[in-house]
Design a protein around this motif. Structure first.
Motif, PDB file in Angstrom:
ATOM      1  N   ASP A 193      34.958 102.733  -9.094  1.00 28.68           N
ATOM      2  CA  ASP A 193      34.374 101.415  -9.349  1.00 28.68           C
ATOM      3  C   ASP A 193      33.887 101.311 -10.791  1.00 28.68           C
ATOM      4  O   ASP A 193      34.088 100.290 -11.460  1.00 28.68           O
ATOM      5  N   VAL A 194      33.217 102.360 -11.269  1.00 32.41           N
ATOM      6  CA  VAL A 194      32.716 102.352 -12.649  1.00 32.41           C
ATOM      7  C   VAL A 194      33.870 102.225 -13.636  1.00 32.41           C
ATOM      8  O   VAL A 194      33.831 101.405 -14.567  1.00 32.41           O
ATOM      9  N   HIS A 220      28.585  90.242 -24.425  1.00 31.10           N
ATOM     10  CA  HIS A 220      28.316  91.568 -23.877  1.00 31.10           C
ATOM     11  C   HIS A 220      28.141  91.431 -22.371  1.00 31.10           C
ATOM     12  O   HIS A 220      27.252  90.707 -21.899  1.00 31.10           O
ATOM     13  N   LEU A 221      28.975  92.120 -21.601  1.00 32.95           N
ATOM     14  CA  LEU A 221      29.001  91.951 -20.151  1.00 32.95           C
ATOM     15  C   LEU A 221      28.522  93.219 -19.455  1.00 32.95           C
ATOM     16  O   LEU A 221      29.074  94.300 -19.671  1.00 32.95           O
ATOM     17  N   CYS A 230      36.073  89.154 -14.238  1.00 35.76           N
ATOM     18  CA  CYS A 230      35.835  89.606 -15.615  1.00 35.76           C
ATOM     19  C   CYS A 230      36.982  89.277 -16.573  1.00 35.76           C
ATOM     20  O   CYS A 230      36.733  88.770 -17.677  1.00 35.76           O
ATOM     21  N   PRO A 231      38.245  89.518 -16.217  1.00 34.68           N
ATOM     22  CA  PRO A 231      39.330  89.141 -17.131  1.00 34.68           C
ATOM     23  C   PRO A 231      39.366  87.639 -17.431  1.00 34.68           C
ATOM     24  O   PRO A 231      39.722  87.232 -18.543  1.00 34.68           O
ATOM     25  N   GLY A 258      34.332  95.094 -18.801  1.00 36.94           N
ATOM     26  CA  GLY A 258      32.884  95.268 -18.867  1.00 36.94           C
ATOM     27  C   GLY A 258      32.469  96.149 -20.029  1.00 36.94           C
ATOM     28  O   GLY A 258      33.238  96.995 -20.484  1.00 36.94           O
ATOM     29  N   ASP A 259      31.236  95.946 -20.500  1.00 35.85           N
ATOM     30  CA  ASP A 259      30.695  96.747 -21.588  1.00 35.85           C
ATOM     31  C   ASP A 259      29.665  97.759 -21.102  1.00 35.85           C
ATOM     32  O   ASP A 259      29.377  98.739 -21.796  1.00 35.85           O
TER      33      ASP A 259
END
Length: 237
Positions: free
Chosen positions: A89-90, A77-78, A67-68, A98-99
């Motif tokens: 994890d969330v 928008h991810l 992701c980075p 993350g979005d």
């Protein structure tokens, strides 16, 4: 027919095929898929993306590691799509860029609905920026300047992730009103689902880290126990 570009990053071919089938039935045509992180980065560099669906467990690196790298190339928008459901994890998903965070198993129609809602929000935000180009929301220690798309804290410009900015923008337009987590999620992300409480809490924390002198003792973006959150503004402010 939708012109948005969607990038699916998952090494489970059955899941990719299912999501792609549903999205095509919903009118999406520009869909790309990758089974590894490196393949995803190459596709992103070549085609770009408006929406990215990212699995956490990939053959070459984790979604949290990928992701980075994606964020260096794109502000799309991810949405994380993963079987990993722990709070850690969330939180890691949001911390890495993350979005949104959706856990497996999921309904692919729900994913399509989230994507459509996100795209509608993007269009509405663009129209609103055009209509409200001179709006400045002044809360003393911080100012949200819609014309510049900028958050100023004590006179200094402070970087703010897109979703956190939109959440703060909504709150600035509705000061001194209590909103539940679900109301805030619907206002910014557009559709409810699993993990929405975590989504809102993480972005509330991102805002507090930027606007509060002491994020652990907020004076602007306060929690109303049992009800939700509200952004405080002095009556004469």
């Amino acid at each position: 027919m939708h012109n948005a570009k969607i990038l699916l990053i998952d090494d489970e071919k059955s899941i990719v095929q299912l999501i792609e089938m549903v999205l095509r039935k919903e009118g999406f045509r520009h869909i790309y898929s990758a089974g590894t992180g490196q393949e995803a980065l190459m596709l992103l560099a070549k085609h770009g993306a408006d929406i990215i669906l990212l699995d956490v467990m990939l053959p070459d690196l984790t979604g949290f590691e990928l992701c980075p790298k994606i964020r260096e190339l794109s502000d799309a928008h991810l949405i994380y799509l993963t079987a990993r459901t722990s709070d850690l994890d969330v939180l890691t998903g949001f911390a890495t860029g993350g979005d949104d965070y959706v856990t497996k198993p999921f309904n692919p129609l729900g994913i399509a609905a989230r994507i459509k809602a996100r795209l509608r929000r993007g269009v509405q935000s663009s129209i609103q920026r055009t209509e409200d180009t001179r709006n400045r929301y002044d809360f003393g220690a911080f100012v949200l300047d819609e014309y510049a798309g900028e958050l100023l804290v004590n006179g200094d410009s402070v970087p703010c992730p897109a979703q956190a900015y939109q959440l703060l923008q909504f709150l600035c337009k509705n000061p001194n009103i209590v909103f539940s987590k679900s109301q805030l999620y619907d206002a910014v992300w557009g559709i409810g689902g699993v993990g929405d409480d975590n989504t809102v809490m993480v972005h509330i924390r991102k805002i507090r880290e930027r606007i509060e002198p002491d994020p652990s003792e907020p004076r602007y973006l306060v929690t109303v126990r049992g009800l939700g959150y509200k952004l405080m503004k002095e009556k004469n402010g």
